[in-house]
Write a protein that holds these residues in place. Structure first.
Motif, PDB file in Angstrom:
ATOM      1  N   ARG A  36      43.175  18.047  47.151  1.00 32.50           N
ATOM      2  CA  ARG A  36      41.762  17.651  47.118  1.00 32.50           C
ATOM      3  C   ARG A  36      40.876  18.860  47.433  1.00 32.50           C
ATOM      4  NH1 ARG A  36      37.954  16.794  50.825  1.00 32.50           N
ATOM      5  NH2 ARG A  36      39.462  17.294  52.454  1.00 32.50           N
ATOM      6  N   GLN A  40      38.791  21.093  44.613  1.00 33.26           N
ATOM      7  CA  GLN A  40      37.330  21.013  44.691  1.00 33.26           C
ATOM      8  C   GLN A  40      36.718  22.396  44.876  1.00 33.26           C
ATOM      9  OE1 GLN A  40      36.823  16.387  46.073  1.00 33.26           O
ATOM     10  NE2 GLN A  40      36.259  17.898  47.582  1.00 33.26           N
ATOM     11  N   GLU A  75      33.627  35.032  39.857  1.00 32.01           N
ATOM     12  CA  GLU A  75      33.675  33.609  40.249  1.00 32.01           C
ATOM     13  C   GLU A  75      34.692  32.865  39.383  1.00 32.01           C
ATOM     14  OE1 GLU A  75      32.304  33.260  42.898  1.00 32.01           O
ATOM     15  OE2 GLU A  75      30.390  34.297  43.005  1.00 32.01           O
ATOM     16  N   LYS A 106      35.118  16.199  43.511  1.00 31.35           N
ATOM     17  CA  LYS A 106      33.770  16.737  43.710  1.00 31.35           C
ATOM     18  C   LYS A 106      33.768  18.249  43.483  1.00 31.35           C
ATOM     19  CE  LYS A 106      32.047  13.433  47.113  1.00 31.35           C
ATOM     20  NZ  LYS A 106      33.152  12.501  47.361  1.00 31.35           N
ATOM     21  N   TYR A 107      32.614  18.835  43.497  1.00 32.11           N
ATOM     22  CA  TYR A 107      32.451  20.289  43.620  1.00 32.11           C
ATOM     23  C   TYR A 107      31.221  20.488  44.487  1.00 32.11           C
ATOM     24  CZ  TYR A 107      29.052  19.458  39.888  1.00 32.11           C
ATOM     25  OH  TYR A 107      28.007  18.968  39.154  1.00 32.11           O
ATOM     26  N   ASN A 109      27.935  20.748  46.459  1.00 33.57           N
ATOM     27  CA  ASN A 109      26.567  20.240  46.252  1.00 33.57           C
ATOM     28  C   ASN A 109      25.639  21.292  45.665  1.00 33.57           C
ATOM     29  OD1 ASN A 109      26.675  21.659  48.950  1.00 33.57           O
ATOM     30  ND2 ASN A 109      24.505  21.171  48.921  1.00 33.57           N
ATOM     31  N   ASN A 135      32.545  30.383  55.455  1.00 34.47           N
ATOM     32  CA  ASN A 135      33.565  29.334  55.381  1.00 34.47           C
ATOM     33  C   ASN A 135      34.936  29.937  55.025  1.00 34.47           C
ATOM     34  OD1 ASN A 135      34.962  27.617  53.098  1.00 34.47           O
ATOM     35  ND2 ASN A 135      34.084  26.135  54.514  1.00 34.47           N
ATOM     36  N   MET A 197      26.134  23.045  52.335  1.00 33.37           N
ATOM     37  CA  MET A 197      27.441  23.463  51.805  1.00 33.37           C
ATOM     38  C   MET A 197      28.565  23.304  52.829  1.00 33.37           C
ATOM     39  SD  MET A 197      26.554  26.955  49.769  1.00 33.37           S
ATOM     40  CE  MET A 197      28.246  27.351  49.324  1.00 33.37           C
ATOM     41  N   GLY A 199      29.142  20.924  54.683  1.00 33.64           N
ATOM     42  CA  GLY A 199      29.604  19.535  54.797  1.00 33.64           C
ATOM     43  C   GLY A 199      28.876  18.775  55.888  1.00 33.64           C
ATOM     44  N   SER A 205      32.555  13.665  59.585  1.00 30.61           N
ATOM     45  CA  SER A 205      33.452  14.342  58.637  1.00 30.61           C
ATOM     46  C   SER A 205      34.839  13.692  58.672  1.00 30.61           C
ATOM     47  CB  SER A 205      33.533  15.828  59.037  1.00 30.61           C
ATOM     48  OG  SER A 205      34.634  16.447  58.447  1.00 30.61           O
ATOM     49  N   PRO A 206      35.116  12.775  57.737  1.00 29.02           N
ATOM     50  CA  PRO A 206      36.365  12.004  57.822  1.00 29.02           C
ATOM     51  C   PRO A 206      37.630  12.842  57.711  1.00 29.02           C
ATOM     52  CG  PRO A 206      35.234  11.594  55.720  1.00 29.02           C
ATOM     53  CD  PRO A 206      34.303  12.398  56.588  1.00 29.02           C
ATOM     54  N   HIS A 207      37.549  13.986  57.010  1.00 28.46           N
ATOM     55  CA  HIS A 207      38.785  14.752  56.783  1.00 28.46           C
ATOM     56  C   HIS A 207      39.103  15.738  57.907  1.00 28.46           C
ATOM     57  CE1 HIS A 207      39.180  13.053  52.825  1.00 28.46           C
ATOM     58  NE2 HIS A 207      37.983  13.498  52.463  1.00 28.46           N
ATOM     59  N   LYS A 217      41.777  23.538  58.451  1.00 27.04           N
ATOM     60  CA  LYS A 217      40.485  24.035  58.944  1.00 27.04           C
ATOM     61  C   LYS A 217      40.719  24.735  60.268  1.00 27.04           C
ATOM     62  CE  LYS A 217      36.769  21.022  57.355  1.00 27.04           C
ATOM     63  NZ  LYS A 217      35.974  19.818  57.613  1.00 27.04           N
ATOM     64  N   ASN A 221      32.816  22.133  60.527  1.00 27.49           N
ATOM     65  CA  ASN A 221      31.644  22.234  59.640  1.00 27.49           C
ATOM     66  C   ASN A 221      30.428  22.732  60.420  1.00 27.49           C
ATOM     67  OD1 ASN A 221      33.472  20.913  57.999  1.00 27.49           O
ATOM     68  ND2 ASN A 221      32.196  19.135  57.548  1.00 27.49           N
ATOM     69  N   ILE A 271      25.986  14.767  46.018  1.00 28.55           N
ATOM     70  CA  ILE A 271      27.456  14.802  45.855  1.00 28.55           C
ATOM     71  C   ILE A 271      27.997  13.542  45.197  1.00 28.55           C
ATOM     72  CG2 ILE A 271      27.743  16.425  47.783  1.00 28.55           C
ATOM     73  CD1 ILE A 271      29.107  14.153  49.348  1.00 28.55           C
TER      74      ILE A 271
HETATM   75  N1  FAQ Z   1      29.588  19.594  48.489  1.00 35.29           N
HETATM   76  O1  FAQ Z   1      35.291  15.259  55.683  1.00 35.29           O
HETATM   77  P1  FAQ Z   1      34.478  16.347  55.052  1.00 35.29           P
HETATM   78  C1  FAQ Z   1      31.198  29.200  46.434  1.00 35.29           C
HETATM   79  C2  FAQ Z   1      32.506  16.044  50.692  1.00 35.29           C
HETATM   80  S1  FAQ Z   1      32.517  28.257  46.852  1.00 35.29           S
HETATM   81  C3  FAQ Z   1      30.196  18.523  47.928  1.00 35.29           C
HETATM   82  O2  FAQ Z   1      33.755  17.263  55.982  1.00 35.29           O
HETATM   83  P2  FAQ Z   1      36.245  18.506  54.292  1.00 35.29           P
HETATM   84  C4  FAQ Z   1      31.437  30.503  45.761  1.00 35.29           C
HETATM   85  C5  FAQ Z   1      33.992  16.244  50.937  1.00 35.29           C
HETATM   86  O3  FAQ Z   1      34.600  16.799  49.781  1.00 35.29           O
HETATM   87  C6  FAQ Z   1      31.808  26.772  47.525  1.00 35.29           C
HETATM   88  N2  FAQ Z   1      30.958  17.666  48.640  1.00 35.29           N
HETATM   89  O4  FAQ Z   1      35.403  17.174  54.038  1.00 35.29           O
HETATM   90  C7  FAQ Z   1      30.421  30.709  44.742  1.00 35.29           C
HETATM   91  C8  FAQ Z   1      34.403  14.824  51.232  1.00 35.29           C
HETATM   92  O5  FAQ Z   1      34.455  14.064  50.033  1.00 35.29           O
HETATM   93  P3  FAQ Z   1      35.880  13.610  49.349  1.00 35.29           P
HETATM   94  C9  FAQ Z   1      32.849  25.769  47.726  1.00 35.29           C
HETATM   95  C10 FAQ Z   1      31.111  17.931  49.943  1.00 35.29           C
HETATM   96  O6  FAQ Z   1      36.979  18.794  53.049  1.00 35.29           O
HETATM   97  C11 FAQ Z   1      29.193  31.262  45.058  1.00 35.29           C
HETATM   98  C12 FAQ Z   1      33.235  14.302  52.033  1.00 35.29           C
HETATM   99  O7  FAQ Z   1      32.105  15.097  51.663  1.00 35.29           O
HETATM  100  N3  FAQ Z   1      33.621  26.081  48.902  1.00 35.29           N
HETATM  101  O8  FAQ Z   1      30.148  28.775  46.691  1.00 35.29           O
HETATM  102  C13 FAQ Z   1      30.521  19.025  50.573  1.00 35.29           C
HETATM  103  O9  FAQ Z   1      37.003  18.423  55.553  1.00 35.29           O
HETATM  104  C14 FAQ Z   1      28.245  31.480  44.073  1.00 35.29           C
HETATM  105  C15 FAQ Z   1      33.455  14.360  53.540  1.00 35.29           C
HETATM  106  O10 FAQ Z   1      33.425  15.725  54.022  1.00 35.29           O
HETATM  107  C16 FAQ Z   1      34.652  25.307  49.276  1.00 35.29           C
HETATM  108  O11 FAQ Z   1      34.978  24.341  48.623  1.00 35.29           O
HETATM  109  C17 FAQ Z   1      29.743  19.880  49.788  1.00 35.29           C
HETATM  110  N4  FAQ Z   1      29.128  20.957  50.307  1.00 35.29           N
HETATM  111  O12 FAQ Z   1      35.121  19.636  54.528  1.00 35.29           O
HETATM  112  C18 FAQ Z   1      30.694  30.406  43.428  1.00 35.29           C
HETATM  113  C19 FAQ Z   1      35.361  25.731  50.532  1.00 35.29           C
HETATM  114  N5  FAQ Z   1      30.862  19.008  51.884  1.00 35.29           N
HETATM  115  O13 FAQ Z   1      36.659  14.861  49.065  1.00 35.29           O
HETATM  116  C20 FAQ Z   1      29.754  30.648  42.409  1.00 35.29           C
HETATM  117  C21 FAQ Z   1      36.589  24.923  50.805  1.00 35.29           C
HETATM  118  C22 FAQ Z   1      31.628  17.921  52.062  1.00 35.29           C
HETATM  119  O14 FAQ Z   1      36.569  12.737  50.346  1.00 35.29           O
HETATM  120  C23 FAQ Z   1      28.503  31.193  42.745  1.00 35.29           C
HETATM  121  N6  FAQ Z   1      36.284  23.619  51.289  1.00 35.29           N
HETATM  122  N7  FAQ Z   1      31.778  17.278  50.906  1.00 35.29           N
HETATM  123  O15 FAQ Z   1      35.476  12.884  48.095  1.00 35.29           O
HETATM  124  C24 FAQ Z   1      36.043  23.316  52.593  1.00 35.29           C
HETATM  125  O16 FAQ Z   1      36.037  24.191  53.454  1.00 35.29           O
HETATM  126  C25 FAQ Z   1      35.827  21.882  52.945  1.00 35.29           C
HETATM  127  O17 FAQ Z   1      36.326  21.088  51.881  1.00 35.29           O
HETATM  128  C26 FAQ Z   1      34.335  21.514  53.223  1.00 35.29           C
HETATM  129  C27 FAQ Z   1      34.241  20.007  53.492  1.00 35.29           C
HETATM  130  C28 FAQ Z   1      33.862  22.275  54.465  1.00 35.29           C
HETATM  131  C29 FAQ Z   1      33.439  21.874  52.024  1.00 35.29           C
END
Ligand code: FAQ
Length: 310
Positions: A36, A40, A75, A106-107, A109, A135, A197, A199, A205-207, A217, A221, A271
């Motif tokens: 997941r 994402q 990217e 998702k991707y 926000n 992050n 971004m 979260g 934060s359920p996860h 992690k 967040n 989202i």
């Molecule tokens: N957007 O329980 P949590 C970039 C969702 S890379 C959308 O806190 P988690 C580079 C979450 O999926 C940016 N949805 O979840 C670039 C969950 O829904 P689900 C991406 C969000 O996973 C720059 C629900 O809310 N980076 O920008 C968001 O423990 C310029 C509950 O949330 C990553 O993905 C959000 N912001 O923590 C590219 C980093 N936040 O899945 C091009 C890796 C939360 O149950 C141009 N990911 N949700 O349907 C992570 O570190 C974590 O997944 C978090 C969320 C911190 C994003």
């Protein structure tokens, strides 16, 4: 139920800060959690090419255009490392793309907002890549080996992206009043979505529970959001940009900034597919995915031929 021996050895490894590798035993929920998150993350990198791609043909100089092209290409590369890391967990690229197109995955926000002016390209590099780095630096120590290693390389590239964005903003702030206004307007529009971004708040934060238990992690967040704010506010002040938050103020006791409340209703809307550009972003991805089918078919036919001739 008592944990089995293999479950115990998995958790012991995690507790000792050893990486979990693709062939190691892992609980099914750990595998699904990572699929997941990593998929994402990969989708975010690839969809994130769209707002910036909008400005390649309108970059204000050849230098700016070359830099922007290189950044967007990076990217795309990040997306590929991350899809590959997720594939080691037993999901195919096709399934991941299917989940993106169906709305199951998702991707970030942030990529559902429009890039209206050249200053937005500065704001994306500085704030969006800046937030992504905060992050991702912590994810370099995530427990799953392929994900942690992908992060090391990605972070190096993101730091160049952050600087190119800041350079654009700094240059515009040294320009004529219309340029300064444009930079401030971009700041006003991107600041709050950039804070989102990280979260939801830790309490929502359920996860996070499993993510900490399994060391996916390393920082929460809210901790990472705070780190980003504390790092970015002085950068804004240095070039004369105002932070669009009337409640922002330095808190001596915590040695960090207090900030105003984030609009979580807007976050939820975005989202769940109802942000300003969600439909446009997905339609674009679907269109080019379909038009590119012949490339994937040709690649598959070529690789089959190579295998048969071995
Ligand atoms: N957007 O329980 P949590 C970039 C969702 S890379 C959308 O806190 P988690 C580079 C979450 O999926 C940016 N949805 O979840 C670039 C969950 O829904 P689900 C991406 C969000 O996973 C720059 C629900 O809310 N980076 O920008 C968001 O423990 C310029 C509950 O949330 C990553 O993905 C959000 N912001 O923590 C590219 C980093 N936040 O899945 C091009 C890796 C939360 O149950 C141009 N990911 N949700 O349907 C992570 O570190 C974590 O997944 C978090 C969320 C911190 C994003």
């Amino acid at each position: 139920m008592f944990p089995t021996a293999t479950e115990t050895s998995f958790q012991e490894k995690v507790d000792q800060d050893l990486n979990i590798e693709p062939k190691d035993h892992m609980p099914e929920n750990y595998r699904l959690h990572l699929i997941r998150q990593i998929s994402q993350h990969a989708h975010s990198e690839v969809i994130g090419m769209q707002p910036e791609g909008n400005w390649i043909t309108r970059a204000p100089s050849l230098r700016a255009k070359q830099i922007l092209l290189a950044k967007i290409q990076d990217e795309g590369g990040h997306g590929l490392y991350l899809y590959s890391a997720a594939e080691t967990l037993g999901i195919s690229r096709e399934e991941m793309i299917e989940q993106l197109h169906s709305g199951k995955a998702k991707y970030s926000n942030i990529f559902n907002y429009p890039s209206l002016t050249w200053a937005d390209i500065g704001a994306i590099g500085w704030l969006v890549d800046g937030a992504a780095i905060v992050n991702q630096v912590s994810l370099q120590r995530t427990s799953y080996g392929p994900y942690a290693r992908a992060m090391v390389r990605i972070c190096k590239e993101e730091s160049f992206h952050q600087r190119q964005g800041y350079e654009i903003m700094a240059k515009m702030m040294k320009g004529i009043p219309a340029q300064r206004e444009m930079a401030q307007d971009a700041m006003n529009r991107w600041w709050w979505p950039a804070l989102m971004m990280f979260g939801p708040h830790d309490s929502d934060s359920p996860h996070s529970g499993n993510a900490f238990k399994w060391k996916i992690k390393r920082k929460s967040n809210d901790e990472l959001r705070q780190r980003f704010i504390d790092k970015t506010v002085p950068q804004a002040e240095l070039i004369g940009l105002a932070i669009p938050d009337k409640d922002l103020k330095w808190n001596e006791a915590k040695q960090g900034y207090d900030h105003g409340e984030i609009n979580w209703a807007e976050f939820k809307q975005v989202i769940s597919g109802n942000g300003p550009c969600n439909k446009q972003r997905m339609a674009h991805h679907v269109k080019y995915h379909e038009e590119g089918a012949w490339v994937r078919e040709a690649g598959a036919a070529y690789s089959k031929q190579i295998q048969e001739n071995k």
